[in-house]
Design an enzyme around this catalytic site. Sequence first.
Site, short mmCIF file in Angstrom:
data_model
loop_
_atom_site.label_atom_id
_atom_site.label_comp_id
_atom_site.label_asym_id
_atom_site.label_seq_id
_atom_site.Cartn_x
_atom_site.Cartn_y
_atom_site.Cartn_z
N ASN A 158 14.62 1.58 10.62
CA ASN A 158 13.30 2.11 10.74
C ASN A 158 12.44 0.85 10.96
OD1 ASN A 158 10.86 3.41 10.92
ND2 ASN A 158 10.71 4.09 8.60
N LYS B 192 9.40 1.16 12.20
CA LYS B 192 7.87 1.64 11.87
C LYS B 192 7.07 1.05 13.19
CE LYS B 192 9.21 1.38 7.04
NZ LYS B 192 8.68 0.99 5.73
N HIS C 112 8.64 10.55 6.17
CA HIS C 112 8.63 9.34 5.77
C HIS C 112 7.07 9.29 4.89
CE1 HIS C 112 8.20 5.07 5.15
NE2 HIS C 112 9.57 4.97 5.51
N GLU D 162 5.19 7.25 4.44
CA GLU D 162 3.86 6.41 5.05
C GLU D 162 3.23 7.70 5.75
OE1 GLU D 162 6.01 3.40 7.01
OE2 GLU D 162 6.18 2.46 4.95
N GLU E 102 13.78 7.42 -0.77
CA GLU E 102 13.21 6.17 -0.54
C GLU E 102 12.06 6.26 -1.71
OE1 GLU E 102 13.64 4.41 3.45
OE2 GLU E 102 11.70 5.81 3.51
N GLY F 181 8.80 -1.85 1.26
CA GLY F 181 8.25 -3.21 1.41
C GLY F 181 7.55 -4.07 0.24
N SER G 52 13.37 -1.84 0.46
CA SER G 52 13.68 -3.20 0.16
C SER G 52 15.33 -3.39 0.01
CB SER G 52 13.15 -3.77 -1.18
OG SER G 52 11.61 -3.61 -1.14
P1 13P Z 1 11.63 -1.54 3.67
O1 13P Z 1 13.22 -1.69 3.90
O2 13P Z 1 10.76 -2.63 4.63
O3 13P Z 1 11.30 -1.57 2.14
O4 13P Z 1 11.09 -0.25 4.06
C1 13P Z 1 12.06 1.04 3.76
C2 13P Z 1 11.56 2.34 4.64
O5 13P Z 1 10.53 2.51 4.60
C3 13P Z 1 12.45 2.62 5.61
O6 13P Z 1 12.14 3.75 6.15
#
Ligand code: 13P
Length: 251
Positions: A9, A11, A96, A98, A168, A174, A214
Amino acid sequence: MRKNIVAGNWKMNLTLQEGIALAKDVNSRVSAISPKCEIVLGTPFTHITEVVKTVDAPKISVAAQNCANKVSGAYTGEVSAAMVKSTGAQYVILGHSERRAYYGETSETLKEKTDLALANGLLPIFCIGEVLEEREAGKHFDVVKQQIKEALFHLSAEAFGKIVLAYEPVWAIGTGKTASAAQAQEMHAVIRGLLKEQYGAEVADNCTILYGGSCNAGNAKELFSNPDVDGGLIGGASLKAEDFLAIISAF
Ligand code: 13P
């Protein structure tokens, strides 16, 4: 048998040129190995068409990171499921954390997005996960079950068969703070149990459930070795071909 998937992803990272360069790099490295999993590149909308043209390794496909909850019309700035499909993308990441946190996505809108994605032949990678306070209060299983029930349990067993789930935990995204392999396995087993209750053993066994948060080259092997963890949804570590390939090679 369910498929294993490692999905990146990206982002809101990388310009078009940087994205093409990364896709090229991933594609050539994947071509040089025989990956034991499917690989998905979740790119910004602006990059999808070019990334689709760039990748030709057999197991790589492309995902959008969102789609609209409307069919078409006067929705400035939105991108429909039909538009995503017309780029050549096969998957769409939905729900997601976010998007839930910053753009107010609710189970109701996610239900609409899921229906439109499926109606247009896209395979949803549907994200669920609890925030830290919910885990600390011991509510994490209930929160995740509720997210799945509200947005997806109106689907027939046949339609649900097209869904990939991505667990997740928000506190792991992150932050460098990965769920332990045991925490991931525990949640994935609870999710699969819920799917079994609703749709029966076959649908539950065939559902790919990814872990995200992560996940990196150092912990992927341990996470993926769990019976109910079928791969990963990778943020930061999907932005460098070498890191992403190391995760793919964890299978
Ligand atoms: P990270 O791997 O940067 O923690 O992000 C995970 C994520 O949100 C994947 O959709």
